[in-house]
Design a protein around this motif. Structure first.
Motif, PDB file in Angstrom:
ATOM      1  N   ASP A 109      30.699  26.461  44.374  1.00 48.89           N
ATOM      2  CA  ASP A 109      30.314  27.663  43.630  1.00 48.89           C
ATOM      3  C   ASP A 109      30.930  28.948  44.197  1.00 48.89           C
ATOM      4  O   ASP A 109      30.643  30.041  43.701  1.00 48.89           O
ATOM      5  CB  ASP A 109      28.789  27.817  43.631  1.00 48.89           C
ATOM      6  CG  ASP A 109      28.123  26.779  42.737  1.00 48.89           C
ATOM      7  OD1 ASP A 109      28.691  26.476  41.673  1.00 48.89           O
ATOM      8  OD2 ASP A 109      27.052  26.267  43.105  1.00 48.89           O
ATOM      9  N   ALA A 110      31.734  28.803  45.230  1.00 49.73           N
ATOM     10  CA  ALA A 110      32.255  30.014  45.879  1.00 49.73           C
ATOM     11  C   ALA A 110      33.216  30.783  44.979  1.00 49.73           C
ATOM     12  O   ALA A 110      33.274  32.014  45.040  1.00 49.73           O
ATOM     13  CB  ALA A 110      32.938  29.657  47.197  1.00 49.73           C
ATOM     14  N   ALA A 111      33.963  30.065  44.133  1.00 50.94           N
ATOM     15  CA  ALA A 111      34.889  30.776  43.242  1.00 50.94           C
ATOM     16  C   ALA A 111      34.111  31.746  42.355  1.00 50.94           C
ATOM     17  O   ALA A 111      34.555  32.875  42.112  1.00 50.94           O
ATOM     18  CB  ALA A 111      35.672  29.781  42.387  1.00 50.94           C
ATOM     19  N   SER A 132      39.359  25.596  39.294  1.00 51.11           N
ATOM     20  CA  SER A 132      38.150  26.399  39.160  1.00 51.11           C
ATOM     21  C   SER A 132      38.176  27.292  37.923  1.00 51.11           C
ATOM     22  O   SER A 132      39.100  28.081  37.730  1.00 51.11           O
ATOM     23  CB  SER A 132      37.984  27.284  40.404  1.00 51.11           C
ATOM     24  OG  SER A 132      37.036  28.281  40.148  1.00 51.11           O
ATOM     25  N   LEU A 133      37.138  27.142  37.128  1.00 53.97           N
ATOM     26  CA  LEU A 133      36.990  27.998  35.951  1.00 53.97           C
ATOM     27  C   LEU A 133      36.928  29.469  36.355  1.00 53.97           C
ATOM     28  O   LEU A 133      37.536  30.332  35.732  1.00 53.97           O
ATOM     29  CB  LEU A 133      35.716  27.609  35.199  1.00 53.97           C
ATOM     30  CG  LEU A 133      35.266  28.544  34.081  1.00 53.97           C
ATOM     31  CD1 LEU A 133      36.281  28.574  32.963  1.00 53.97           C
ATOM     32  CD2 LEU A 133      33.911  28.119  33.548  1.00 53.97           C
ATOM     33  N   PHE A 134      36.206  29.754  37.411  1.00 54.03           N
ATOM     34  CA  PHE A 134      36.035  31.157  37.789  1.00 54.03           C
ATOM     35  C   PHE A 134      37.316  31.751  38.366  1.00 54.03           C
ATOM     36  O   PHE A 134      37.554  32.949  38.226  1.00 54.03           O
ATOM     37  CB  PHE A 134      34.847  31.319  38.745  1.00 54.03           C
ATOM     38  CG  PHE A 134      33.545  31.274  38.001  1.00 54.03           C
ATOM     39  CD1 PHE A 134      33.047  32.403  37.384  1.00 54.03           C
ATOM     40  CD2 PHE A 134      32.864  30.090  37.854  1.00 54.03           C
ATOM     41  CE1 PHE A 134      31.888  32.364  36.646  1.00 54.03           C
ATOM     42  CE2 PHE A 134      31.689  30.031  37.120  1.00 54.03           C
ATOM     43  CZ  PHE A 134      31.195  31.170  36.519  1.00 54.03           C
ATOM     44  N   SER A 135      38.122  30.908  38.989  1.00 56.04           N
ATOM     45  CA  SER A 135      39.418  31.423  39.425  1.00 56.04           C
ATOM     46  C   SER A 135      40.295  31.705  38.207  1.00 56.04           C
ATOM     47  O   SER A 135      41.078  32.654  38.201  1.00 56.04           O
ATOM     48  CB  SER A 135      40.106  30.431  40.365  1.00 56.04           C
ATOM     49  OG  SER A 135      39.444  30.430  41.614  1.00 56.04           O
ATOM     50  N   GLN A 136      40.156  30.888  37.170  1.00 53.54           N
ATOM     51  CA  GLN A 136      40.880  31.176  35.932  1.00 53.54           C
ATOM     52  C   GLN A 136      40.427  32.519  35.370  1.00 53.54           C
ATOM     53  O   GLN A 136      41.227  33.324  34.902  1.00 53.54           O
ATOM     54  CB  GLN A 136      40.629  30.088  34.897  1.00 53.54           C
ATOM     55  CG  GLN A 136      41.301  28.770  35.218  1.00 53.54           C
ATOM     56  CD  GLN A 136      41.065  27.722  34.142  1.00 53.54           C
ATOM     57  OE1 GLN A 136      40.767  28.051  33.008  1.00 53.54           O
ATOM     58  NE2 GLN A 136      41.188  26.468  34.515  1.00 53.54           N
ATOM     59  N   VAL A 195      39.294  40.744  46.521  1.00 55.64           N
ATOM     60  CA  VAL A 195      38.339  39.635  46.478  1.00 55.64           C
ATOM     61  C   VAL A 195      38.743  38.611  45.420  1.00 55.64           C
ATOM     62  O   VAL A 195      38.681  37.404  45.654  1.00 55.64           O
ATOM     63  CB  VAL A 195      36.917  40.173  46.193  1.00 55.64           C
ATOM     64  CG1 VAL A 195      35.972  39.055  45.816  1.00 55.64           C
ATOM     65  CG2 VAL A 195      36.386  40.887  47.426  1.00 55.64           C
ATOM     66  N   TRP A 196      39.186  39.081  44.279  1.00 57.78           N
ATOM     67  CA  TRP A 196      39.612  38.126  43.238  1.00 57.78           C
ATOM     68  C   TRP A 196      40.788  37.304  43.734  1.00 57.78           C
ATOM     69  O   TRP A 196      40.846  36.097  43.543  1.00 57.78           O
ATOM     70  CB  TRP A 196      39.982  38.883  41.957  1.00 57.78           C
ATOM     71  CG  TRP A 196      38.779  39.331  41.180  1.00 57.78           C
ATOM     72  CD1 TRP A 196      37.574  38.663  41.070  1.00 57.78           C
ATOM     73  CD2 TRP A 196      38.630  40.531  40.419  1.00 57.78           C
ATOM     74  NE1 TRP A 196      36.713  39.381  40.289  1.00 57.78           N
ATOM     75  CE2 TRP A 196      37.323  40.531  39.869  1.00 57.78           C
ATOM     76  CE3 TRP A 196      39.466  41.595  40.128  1.00 57.78           C
ATOM     77  CZ2 TRP A 196      36.847  41.552  39.053  1.00 57.78           C
ATOM     78  CZ3 TRP A 196      38.994  42.618  39.319  1.00 57.78           C
ATOM     79  CH2 TRP A 196      37.705  42.594  38.790  1.00 57.78           C
ATOM     80  N   ARG A 197      41.720  37.990  44.378  1.00 57.90           N
ATOM     81  CA  ARG A 197      42.890  37.259  44.870  1.00 57.90           C
ATOM     82  C   ARG A 197      42.502  36.246  45.946  1.00 57.90           C
ATOM     83  O   ARG A 197      43.039  35.142  46.005  1.00 57.90           O
ATOM     84  CB  ARG A 197      43.934  38.235  45.421  1.00 57.90           C
ATOM     85  CG  ARG A 197      44.683  38.983  44.340  1.00 57.90           C
ATOM     86  CD  ARG A 197      45.770  39.877  44.935  1.00 57.90           C
ATOM     87  NE  ARG A 197      46.368  40.727  43.942  1.00 57.90           N
ATOM     88  CZ  ARG A 197      47.311  40.336  43.086  1.00 57.90           C
ATOM     89  NH1 ARG A 197      47.747  39.103  43.132  1.00 57.90           N
ATOM     90  NH2 ARG A 197      47.809  41.168  42.193  1.00 57.90           N
ATOM     91  N   GLU A 198      41.576  36.634  46.798  1.00 53.54           N
ATOM     92  CA  GLU A 198      41.136  35.713  47.845  1.00 53.54           C
ATOM     93  C   GLU A 198      40.458  34.488  47.224  1.00 53.54           C
ATOM     94  O   GLU A 198      40.683  33.352  47.647  1.00 53.54           O
ATOM     95  CB  GLU A 198      40.170  36.424  48.803  1.00 53.54           C
ATOM     96  CG  GLU A 198      39.811  35.556  49.999  1.00 53.54           C
ATOM     97  CD  GLU A 198      38.798  36.224  50.932  1.00 53.54           C
ATOM     98  OE1 GLU A 198      38.633  37.459  50.857  1.00 53.54           O
ATOM     99  OE2 GLU A 198      38.185  35.484  51.730  1.00 53.54           O
ATOM    100  N   GLY A 199      39.637  34.742  46.232  1.00 56.44           N
ATOM    101  CA  GLY A 199      38.969  33.634  45.551  1.00 56.44           C
ATOM    102  C   GLY A 199      39.964  32.683  44.918  1.00 56.44           C
ATOM    103  O   GLY A 199      39.840  31.459  45.020  1.00 56.44           O
ATOM    104  N   ILE A 200      40.989  33.260  44.296  1.00 65.90           N
ATOM    105  CA  ILE A 200      42.006  32.418  43.650  1.00 65.90           C
ATOM    106  C   ILE A 200      42.773  31.622  44.699  1.00 65.90           C
ATOM    107  O   ILE A 200      43.106  30.460  44.497  1.00 65.90           O
ATOM    108  CB  ILE A 200      42.968  33.307  42.817  1.00 65.90           C
ATOM    109  CG1 ILE A 200      42.217  33.871  41.602  1.00 65.90           C
ATOM    110  CG2 ILE A 200      44.177  32.506  42.360  1.00 65.90           C
ATOM    111  CD1 ILE A 200      42.970  34.974  40.880  1.00 65.90           C
TER     112      ILE A 200
END
Lengths: 212, 277
Positions: free
Chosen positions: B212-214, B249-253, B236-241
C-alpha cells in the motif's frame, strides 16, 4: 605539454574510474583561446563531472554514472574562467547520452505532435523518445541518430532550453505516456473489442482521448 | 483530486467488469468518427451496445465535453472527465440496457454463500464497485471484530463519507499497515491534512515497500500540493514511482499521470476530491 599532461591525466582518471562504473564521455569542441588549466579545473569541479581533459580543441568530459552535466553549466564556467573561449555547442556530436531539454510551454500531448514532425524532417533521426517531463511543459527527449550527427544538424542549441549529458536514462524505455491507465484492461484494438462485445453481449466503452 | 476518470478505482472496476474497453486512435487521420474530427482530442467517452446478429440496432451515446462537439450528454465544462459523472452514466447505461448487464461471475457465485469468509469477500467485491450500501448491509449482519471485516466496514463508511463512524470501525481492529493506510485515507478524504500527514509519514517511514506504500506516496504528494509545496509533491510522487514501478502499481500510474498532467496545470486536476478506494 599541458594538453599532453591533460590527456595523460584524463587517461589515468579514466583508468582509475574503470574500477568503478564508468560514465558517459562526451567530446565538446572549443573555439577561441585555448582553455587554461584554471578553466579546466573549474570544469572538473562541476557537479557530475568525473574527469575533464583537453586535447587540442576538444574538451573530453566524463560524466559520473547516474549524474548529469548540462551544457549550459559548462558554458557558464567558460564565461567566468575562460571568456576568450567558447563551446561550439552546435558541433557536439549527438550520442546515446545526449539529452535535449525543451520547454514546450504547452502540455505534453500538444507538444508531442509538432516535436515529432520536426524531428521527422531530419533524415538522420531514426527514432526519438521522451525520457522525462516536468511541470509546465518542460520535457526531455533523446534521439537515435543514424550515423554521426551534430546538434547543429538538429536545429542548433538555440532550439533547446538545455542539453544534458547523462546516462541516467540508459536502459530506460521511454515512459509510456499513453499508459493503459489505472488498471483498465484495454483490448488490443477496436476489431478485437467489437468481436468480444458481440460474443459476450457486453457494451463497448470507447475512449478516443489519448492519455487520460 | 483526480487524474482523469481512471483515477477512481470504482470506475476502473465497473469498466473491467461490465464493459469491453478500447482506446480509439483518433489521431491517425482516418476520418470523422462519432462526430469527432481526426486529431481532435478532448475528454469524452462513448458507450455503445454491441452488434448482435438479428439483434437490435447498435446504439451509441457520446458523453463528455469536447470542443465544438458537445455530446448528447454534456459533462461538466471541463477538459478532464469527472470520475463520478462517468460512474453514474455507466450505471445508467447498464440500467437502460439491462440485457447487457451481466452480473460479475464471482459476485453471482458468492451471492448465496452463507459462510463468513464468502460474505466478507462478497462485501469487498461490492465495495470495489462502490456499492457501499449493499456491502454495509452484509457487513452489519456479520459478527466479530475481525480485522478484515473492520477494514471493509471502515472502507464502506468512508465511501459514504461517514468519517467518524469509519474511524470508529477501524479502531476495533488491531493496528497494522492495512489499518494505518485506511486511517490515512479517512483523514485524507475528510480533509484532515494534519492527521493524514502524520499517519502517512509514519507509514512511509516504517513500510516504504509495503503493497500500500505507493498509495501512501501518492496521497502524501497531494498533501504537499495542498500545502502549496509543489516541489515536495513532485519529489514524493517520483520517489513512489521509483519504489513501486508503474507496471506494478495503480497508484504509481496515477502519480505518473499526475506528473504528466502538470504539463497542463496541476490545478486542473486538483479541483475535486473524488477518489474512492
Amino acid at each position: 605539454m599541458r594538453n599532453i599532461m591533460g590527456s595523460f591525466l584524463f587517461s589515468t582518471l579514466l583508468a582509475v574510474s574503470l574500477t568503478a562504473a564508468s560514465g558517459p564521455v562526451v567530446e565538446l569542441p572549443i573555439a577561441g583561446v585555448p582553455l587554461s588549466d584554471e578553466a579546466l579545473a573549474a570544469i572538473e569541479q562541476l557537479p557530475g563531472v568525473r574527469a575533464a581533459a583537453l586535447d587540442r580543441e576538444v574538451l573530453s568530459l566524463e560524466v559520473a554514472p547516474d549524474s548529469e552535466v548540462s551544457v549550459s553549466d559548462i558554458v557558464a564556467v567558460l564565461t567566468e574562467h575562460a571568456p576568450g573561449s567558447r563551446l561550439e555547442r552546435d558541433g557536439v556530436t549527438i550520442g546515446a547520452h545526449t539529452i535535449f531539454q525543451m520547454n514546450a510551454g504547452v502540455c505534453f500531448f500538444c507538444a508531442e505532435g509538432p516535436l515529432g514532425q520536426t524531428l521527422a524532417r531530419r533524415s538522420f533521426v531514426s527514432d526519438w523518445s521522451v525520457v522525462d517531463y516536468y511541470a509546465k511543459g518542460r520535457l526531455r527527449f533523446r534521439i537515435d541518430a543514424d550515423g554521426k550527427a551534430t546538434i547543429g544538424a538538429l536545429g542548433g542549441t538555440g532550439a533547446f532550453e538545455d542539453i544534458i549529458i547523462t546516462d541516467r536514462y540508459e536502459g530506460l524505455g521511454a515512459p509510456n505516456l499513453y499508459w493503459a491507465t489505472g488498471g483498465v484492461a484495454w483490448r488490443a484494438n477496436e476489431a478485437i473489442a467489437r468481436q468480444e462485445a458481440s460474443r459476450s453481449q457486453k457494451p463497448l466503452i470507447l475512449f478516443p482521448t489519448a492519455g487520460t | 483530486m483526480r487524474t482523469g476518470p481512471f483515477s477512481d478505482p470504482v470506475v476502473v472496476t465497473l469498466i473491467n467488469r461490465y464493459f469491453v474497453p478500447v482506446h480509439l486512435n483518433n489521431i491517425d487521420g482516418s476520418g470523422i468518427r462519432y462526430n469527432m474530427p481526426p486529431g481532435h482530442e478532448d475528454a469524452y467517452f462513448i458507450l455503445e451496445t454491441p452488434e448482435i446478429a438479428d439483434g437490435p440496432e447498435v446504439e451509441s451515446i457520446t458523453y463528455g465535453w469536447s470542443d465544438g462537439h458537445d455530446g448528447p450528454v454534456a459533462a461538466e465544462n471541463t477538459h478532464v472527465l469527472e470520475p463520478r459523472f462517468m460512474k453514474q452514466e455507466m450505471l445508467k447505461f447498464l440500467g437502460r440496457y439491462s440485457q447487457l448487464d451481466h452480473e460479475w461471475p464471482e459476485l453471482a457465485h458468492l451471492k448465496d454463500a452463507t459462510d463468513p469468509v464468502s460474505r466478507l469477500r462478497l462485501a469487498e467485491l461490492l465495495l470495489d464497485e462502490g456499492a457501499a450500501d449493499q456491502a454495509l448491509a452484509l457487513l452489519d449482519a456479520m459478527p466479530g471484530p475481525l480485522t478484515r471485516t473492520a477494514e471493509a466496514r471502515a472502507r464502506a463508511l468512508r465511501q459514504q463519507k461517514r468519517w467518524d463512524e469509519a474511524a470508529a470501525a477501524l479502531s476495533s481492529a488491531p493496528t497494522g499497515p492495512t489499518t494505518t493506510i485506511e486511517e490515512a485515507r479517512i483523514a485524507f478524504d475528510r480533509g484532515d491534512s494534519n492527521l493524514a500527514q502524520e499517519v502517512l509519514d509514519a507509514f512511509l517511514a516504517r513500510h516504504p515497500d509495503h503493497v500500500d506504500a505507493a498509495e501512501a506516496y501518492y496521497l502524501r504528494g497531494w498533501l504537499y500540493f495542498r500545502a502549496g509545496d509543489d516541489n515536495s509533491a513532485l519529489e514524493v510522487w517520483r520517489e513512489g514511482i521509483a519504489r513501486h514501478p508503474v507496471t506494478e502499481s495503480l497508484f504509481s500510474q496515477k502519480a505518473h499521470l499526475t506528473l504528466i498532467r502538470q504539463n497542463w496545470s496541476i490545478d486542473t486536476v486538483a479541483r475535486s476530491n473524488t477518489d474512492i478506494h
